[in-house]
Motif scaffolding. Structure first.
Motif: not given
Length: 215
Positions: A64, A215, A59
């Motif tokens: 990423n 997220q 993350s």
């Protein structure tokens, strides 16, 4: 391991990096030579330092960890990669290994497993955290008939741009951050929408969140 086992540490939480640094300082012949907290910062650091090992979170902002694995391996084929993640998700593990990572360690297990994981990876072996479902992982890795996700319809560059869109970057900011023209970004965005059959930004953001690109 040789005496020059240099490590670059990549995690977006400074406290986590500090904790991992402390664990690494207790392992013989391991030297942390660099660290960063964002995906886009990682490639130039790895290119400059050419570490033996990159310890990499999934993350990360901008780019990423799953996407970074393949880019690091293309740039520095001799560098080993150990994923260090909070995600006990066999799809993530399989994707990281397919992209070129040698190991996958859960953060919850780092205190007990970090040293053996590093030893294995630097010696050319693989290491998978004991909490990962190995039977399911084997199926994902070796079953040619396992279905591909929609995300796999996109190129690595398109997945990167999708993540940046979902993180709220403007077209101009995306172009500047990945060093391409605004027109190129717009073309990629059009192709992303066509491949995913999603034709508004809100829909792209929802898709990215569902696929945990953000997220």
């Amino acid at each position: 391991m040789n005496d020059n086992s240099t490590v670059v540490l990549v995690d977006d939480h400074e406290l986590v990096r500090a904790g991992i640094r402390t664990l690494l300082s207790a392992i013989p012949n391991i030297e942390v030579v660099g660290e960063c907290g964002e995906g886009l910062e990682t490639l130039p650091i790895v290119k400059k330092l050419k570490p033996a090992l990159v310890i990499l979170d999934i993350s990360l902002k901008g780019l990423n960890g799953i996407e970074l694995v393949s880019l690091i391996k293309k740039q520095n084929s001799n560098t080993k990669i150990l994923m260090l993640s909070m995600h006990n998700n066999v799809e993530y593990v399989a994707k990281c290994l397919k992209n070129g990572a040698q190991g996958y360690l859960l953060k919850d297990s780092a205190v007990e497993e970090l040293e053996p994981a590093i030893m294995n990876v630097l010696q050319g072996d693989s290491y998978i955290s004991s909490e990962v479902d190995e039977s399911m992982l084997s199926k994902l890795l070796f079953d040619e008939n396992s279905p591909a996700s929609l995300l796999e319809l996109l190129t690595s560059r398109q997945r990167q741009i999708l993540q940046l869109i979902a993180e709220g970057y403007s077209t101009k900011q995306i172009a500047e951050s990945i060093h391409v023209s605004i027109k190129t970004v717009e073309t990629h965005r059009t192709h992303i929408m066509k491949r995913l059959n999603i034709f508004d930004i809100a829909g792209l953001v929802r898709f990215a969140m569902e696929k945990r690109l953000v997220q």
